[in-house]
Design a protein around this motif. Structure first.
Motif, PDB file in Angstrom:
ATOM      1  N   TYR A 171      33.928 -22.128  13.019  1.00 51.35           N
ATOM      2  CA  TYR A 171      33.203 -23.101  13.838  1.00 51.35           C
ATOM      3  C   TYR A 171      31.696 -23.039  13.580  1.00 51.35           C
ATOM      4  CZ  TYR A 171      37.167 -24.324  16.924  1.00 51.35           C
ATOM      5  OH  TYR A 171      38.338 -24.792  17.459  1.00 51.35           O
ATOM      6  N   PHE A 187      36.311 -18.886  27.800  1.00 55.53           N
ATOM      7  CA  PHE A 187      35.454 -18.326  26.752  1.00 55.53           C
ATOM      8  C   PHE A 187      34.017 -18.806  26.942  1.00 55.53           C
ATOM      9  CE2 PHE A 187      39.419 -18.135  24.046  1.00 55.53           C
ATOM     10  CZ  PHE A 187      39.387 -16.768  23.833  1.00 55.53           C
ATOM     11  N   ARG A 242      30.636 -20.624  26.169  1.00 54.95           N
ATOM     12  CA  ARG A 242      30.405 -21.921  25.539  1.00 54.95           C
ATOM     13  C   ARG A 242      28.918 -22.181  25.353  1.00 54.95           C
ATOM     14  NH1 ARG A 242      34.834 -25.470  25.171  1.00 54.95           N
ATOM     15  NH2 ARG A 242      36.679 -24.349  25.901  1.00 54.95           N
ATOM     16  N   GLU A 243      28.641 -23.074  24.434  1.00 59.39           N
ATOM     17  CA  GLU A 243      27.265 -23.501  24.224  1.00 59.39           C
ATOM     18  C   GLU A 243      26.971 -24.656  25.184  1.00 59.39           C
ATOM     19  OE1 GLU A 243      27.666 -24.593  20.195  1.00 59.39           O
ATOM     20  OE2 GLU A 243      27.747 -22.523  19.474  1.00 59.39           O
ATOM     21  N   TYR A 244      25.697 -25.065  25.238  1.00 57.90           N
ATOM     22  CA  TYR A 244      25.350 -26.146  26.168  1.00 57.90           C
ATOM     23  C   TYR A 244      26.043 -27.454  25.829  1.00 57.90           C
ATOM     24  CZ  TYR A 244      22.331 -23.214  28.840  1.00 57.90           C
ATOM     25  OH  TYR A 244      21.891 -22.219  29.655  1.00 57.90           O
ATOM     26  N   GLY A 294      29.004 -27.740  25.152  1.00 58.63           N
ATOM     27  CA  GLY A 294      30.379 -27.688  25.625  1.00 58.63           C
ATOM     28  C   GLY A 294      31.366 -27.086  24.639  1.00 58.63           C
ATOM     29  N   LEU A 295      30.888 -26.779  23.423  1.00 54.76           N
ATOM     30  CA  LEU A 295      31.801 -26.199  22.435  1.00 54.76           C
ATOM     31  C   LEU A 295      31.763 -24.669  22.525  1.00 54.76           C
ATOM     32  CD1 LEU A 295      31.085 -28.592  19.444  1.00 54.76           C
ATOM     33  CD2 LEU A 295      32.891 -28.715  21.162  1.00 54.76           C
ATOM     34  N   LEU A 296      32.734 -24.056  21.881  1.00 56.71           N
ATOM     35  CA  LEU A 296      32.876 -22.603  22.004  1.00 56.71           C
ATOM     36  C   LEU A 296      31.751 -21.865  21.283  1.00 56.71           C
ATOM     37  CD1 LEU A 296      36.690 -22.632  21.485  1.00 56.71           C
ATOM     38  CD2 LEU A 296      35.562 -21.727  23.518  1.00 56.71           C
ATOM     39  N   ALA A 336      34.259 -13.653  26.304  1.00 60.67           N
ATOM     40  CA  ALA A 336      34.067 -14.114  27.683  1.00 60.67           C
ATOM     41  C   ALA A 336      33.219 -13.056  28.359  1.00 60.67           C
ATOM     42  CB  ALA A 336      35.414 -14.277  28.391  1.00 60.67           C
TER      43      ALA A 336
END
Lengths: 637, 248
Positions: A86, A134, A136-138, A140-142, A158
């Protein structure tokens, strides 16, 4: 005993696909005719039970804790690896595979490790779908971080509670199957022995820990997901209840035990503070990203950390490994800390630790940023030691943490005892001689969600099993043996507590079969273990009754097994006359004190066959073939 | 340090329990509370007496096994820790310490300080999950989740299931435990399809287990070793209302 790894033919990246196609399937309508016993409810056991239940099998799941949610997977802090790429930083299935093989110092099976890397992505998908929160970034992705010296960011996490969140995900999936009537859960129930009928694992004898009642459970296959044996050292980062009993009992009934001497010592734990100490607490490895490890240059320096000037400090990891510095792998960092303490440069009142110093990080990043990254760990440290890492350096020291060794399994995760499958830390399969950070959670869930549910079907479809119920003579016999053993434990009536004997065994193993080993001390330990075992059976004391909640009796049974297993660990360490990964034989090191492998003679898995408590176990070798990687000396300079 | 312990001893659920008094000698400030009990138990075993039964496993505050009421407070006098993380430096030489099990109708005593908390598992079985078969998950990044929602889900999900909230509550309600799971799964898009059925079923199970009703005392929040907020109870109540007006 024959070792057949059953590795499918064909190119590495096609093996699992091909195997999945070639395996026999159980017709959906027939799955409910099969009963499967799963022992353990951690990541591997809970994920296996839930998935097998979903598929339609009848599952019985057992754990000794009062709820499936309390298994020790819950304590894992750092994260779980997956080759999702990712971050677009060059990760791939092959890279995760290669890092894991290399990190394991080339003592694991290529095909298994590749499959693990391949499945890693599905695990993250599955966990997210279950609601695992888990980081997440701002957008919204992991989010990902790099972990344990990996050069890509592939670790999902987490906060510092990744194990807890993953286990709750698996636990909830398991609870759903319990509600659906596909899994019968037996918490507060401990496996005491294994039932083998016609050469196949068909059941277990368990003790209800609330009432003390013994009972047999039978099925068509048995799965052990019972974790590792670090508690052989008495002091470890494992939960107090972790033990070797289930795997050791299975070993005594015919399952080979592989590489028992491969035990991982985690470099960043809080040092022991006294004789009464009951366990050691791990401080996440992520602390090494910003903390600097040092000891005073001068032996026995009495000054406080802050009074020691820069020039008189030895940042030994930065000095010895300029490119990896404080981020060298676990085995290397641990060994160097031991060296510093052995030289008399240890810090703290007991001179049994090294400093992990955040002074420079606080100066560079500010206290707020440091608090954001490590606040909960600093709090935990202060809770235990009464010292604040913002003000004074942490004291850390290595502690037993994970065991790479375990029951030998083939590519299908089946042991040498047909019908007995072993998943998670309990098997030996994927980490070779050293496990990389954030890989234990990955393996537990890979085995439970995505490997075992296929391979167990292949076994059941072709096994042609006879009908067995709990009235079978073999069940009666094993129950009776378990009963007699409990009676024997209760009848010793000596003067020493079980804990005191366990402590003695632990310190003996730690000194001689811990972070470094040599032939002389291993031989000496091998002569001392039977004496201690004798003393246990002559002078130990268990109070209370058998048919009752009796925690002393539980403990005694586990320590009795550790006292037998200890010998196998030393025999294995003695036999492996090389250094590799976490197994450091002092006789085999380079001029710079690094581990020296001997690929010519020792590129094999040592699988031991049980021949009796008082006789030598028999060694079987599974030669490791490396077709896809080149064996290299690990270097972190 | 030397301490006097008054410990609840009870043979089993049916038996009558009572306090027994023990001396804890040679206790150091760096010992954990459970290590202090270990020392007392070693002494009892040597005298041929049965040690005090108590649950514990990870001893680092995450498994939720340990739990005892210490001087009237679940998990003892310090905030935001479980019993295993309490250290003896919190106490002074000569202190008297009263140690009791969780007391609630839904948590029958098994022995001494060990209680049966399986009712909490049954609340989760009633709906504390997202129904997703292994293998049927979409790519993990297919659904972006706003960071605030993910963080809020995490805050609720840190519950360790120890039962301190029940022990602290004058009504022995399991509302905070139930609300934490409802809020965790309800904050996420994956949790939406079963959201209202979940809350209905979990609350019904909570009632069936014999836990009391919530009357907003807030003692649960104070006792919670993970500092889970009673705001989640408000969220549960909101979801309950919606569930009430939503036809099945």
């Amino acid at each position: 005993m024959q070792l057949n790894a059953r590795v499918p033919s064909g190119p590495l990246e096609k093996k699992w696909d091909k195997h999945r196609f070639e395996m026999k399937l159980v017709n959906p309508a027939n799955k409910r005719k099969f009963d499967i016993i799963v022992v353990g409810s951690g990541l591997a056991g809970a994920s296996a039970s839930a998935t097998l239940g979903e598929l339609g099998y009848n599952v019985e799941c057992f754990c000794f804790q009062d709820s499936a949610r309390r298994a020790h997977s819950i304590a894992a802090q750092g994260g779980i690896n997956a080759s999702k790429n990712y971050q677009n930083d060059g990760d791939s299935t092959f890279r995760l595979f290669y890092d894991t093989i290399k990190g394991g110092d080339f003592r694991s099976r290529e095909a298994n490790v590749y499959r693990l890397a391949e499945i890693s992505s599905n695990i993250i998908d599955q966990c997210v779908a279950q609601g695992v929160p888990f980081a997440r970034e701002y957008g919204g992705l992991l989010a990902n971080r790099s972990f344990g010296g990996a050069q890509v960011s592939r670790t999902f996490y987490a906060r510092g509670q990744t194990g807890q969140q993953l286990l709750l995900g698996a636990y909830q999936a398991l609870q759903r199957q319990i509600a659906a009537g596909k899994v019968a859960m037996y918490p507060f129930t401990e496996m005491l022995d294994m039932i083998v009928v016609d050469g196949r694992a068909r059941g277990i004898v368990v003790r209800n820990l609330a009432t003390g009642e013994l009972r047999s459970h039978v099925g068509d296959a048995v799965v052990l997901a019972t974790g590792g044996y670090s508690n052989i050292f008495y002091l470890s980062t494992n939960a107090k209840g972790c033990n070797v009993t289930a795997t050791w009992r299975a070993h005594k009934r015919g399952a080979a035990f592989a590489n028992p001497c491969f035990t991982q010592i985690h470099p960043t734990c809080i040092p022991q503070s006294g004789e009464y100490q009951s366990k050691l607490t791990l401080m996440s490895e992520s602390l090494r990203n910003d903390g600097r490890i040092w000891v005073p240059k001068q032996v026995g320096d009495p000054r406080k950390a802050r009074d020691i000037p820069e020039a008189e400090r030895d940042y030994y990891l930065e000095r010895l490994y300029p490119s990896f510095g404080n981020l060298t792998p676990r085995d290397v960092a641990s060994r160097r800390a031991k060296e510093a303490v052995d030289e008399g440069r240890g810090v703290g009142e007991a001179e049994n630790g090294v400093f992990l110093d955040f002074r420079d990080a606080v100066t560079r990043l500010g206290r707020e940023v440091v608090a954001e990254r490590y606040g909960n760990l600093f709090d935990m440290y202060r809770q235990i030691t009464g010292e604040s890492p913002y003000e004074v350096p942490m004291r850390i020291y290595p502690a037993p943490h994970y065991t790479m060794g375990g029951l030998w399994v083939d590519y299908n995760l089946m042991s040498t005892l047909p019908g007995l499958f072993v998943v998670g830390e309990a098997n030996f399969s994927d980490h070779g001689a050293n496990r990389l950070g954030a890989s234990a959670l990955m393996q537990g869930l890979a085995d439970g969600y995505f490997v075992l549910p296929y391979t167990i079907g292949d076994y059941l479809a072709g096994a042609d099993l006879s009908a067995v119920d709990v009235s079978h003579a073999e069940c009666r016999k094993v129950e009776e043996e378990s009963e007699q053993r409990l009676k024997r434990l209760l009848g010793v009536n000596g003067s020493r507590t079980v804990d005191s004997l366990h402590r003695e065994l632990g310190s003996m193993m730690w000194d001689n079969c811990g972070m470094s080993r040599n032939e002389t001390s291993l031989r000496e330990t091998l002569s001392r273990i039977p004496e201690l075992r004798d003393e246990f059976w002559k002078d130990m004391r268990v109070t209370g009754r058998g048919r009752d909640l009796n925690q002393t009796l539980e403990k005694a049974g586990r320590v009795a097994d550790f006292l037998e297993f200890a010998e196998l660990m030393c025999i294995d360490a003695l036999q492996r006359d090389e250094s590799c990964g976490a197994h450091f034989r002092e006789e085999h090191q380079t001029d710079e004190g690094e581990a020296r492998r001997n690929d010519e003679q020792y590129a094999y898995v040592a699988a031991w066959e049980f021949t009796g408590v008082w006789s030598e176990p028999k060694l079987h070798k599974e030669n490791l073939v490396f077709e896809n990687v080149e064996l290299a000396q690990r270097s972190y300079k | 340090m030397k301490l006097t312990l008054h410990v609840w001893r009870q043979q089993n659920a049916g038996a009558k329990g009572g306090f027994e008094t023990y001396e804890a000698r040679d206790i150091g400030p760096d010992m954990s509370f459970l290590e202090m009990l270990d020392v007392v138990n070693e002494g009892l075993i040597k005298e041929g007496k049965e040690p005090i039964a108590f649950e514990h496993d990870c001893r680092e505050g995450i498994c939720g096994s340990c739990g005892m009421v210490i001087n009237g407070n679940p998990h003892g006098p310090k905030k935001a820790i479980s019993s295993c993380q309490l250290h003896m430096r919190t106490f002074a030489d000569g202190d008297k310490i009263w140690i009791e099990p969780w007391r609630a109708k839904a948590f029958p005593v098994r022995k001494d300080l060990v209680v049966d908390r399986s009712a909490l598992d049954r609340i989760i079985q009633a709906g504390g999950f997202i129904s997703v078969r292994t293998g049927s998950a979409p790519d993990a990044n297919a659904i972006p989740i706003p960071k605030e929602n993910a963080d809020s889900a995490f805050d609720a999900a840190t519950c360790i299931g120890c039962g301190a909230c029940v022990a602290a509550c004058p009504n022995a309600s399991a509302m905070l435990f139930t609300a934490a799971k409802v809020a965790h799964l309800g904050a996420l898009p994956q949790g939406q399809p079963e959201r209202y059925e979940r809350v209905r079923n979990m609350v019904a199970q909570m009632d069936a287990e014999g836990f009391g009703y919530c009357t907003n005392h807030g003692a649960c929040q104070t006792a919670c070793p993970k500092e889970i907020s009673i705001d989640f109870i408000a969220q549960l109540n909101r979801d309950m209302m919606r569930a009430f007006f939503t036809s099945r």
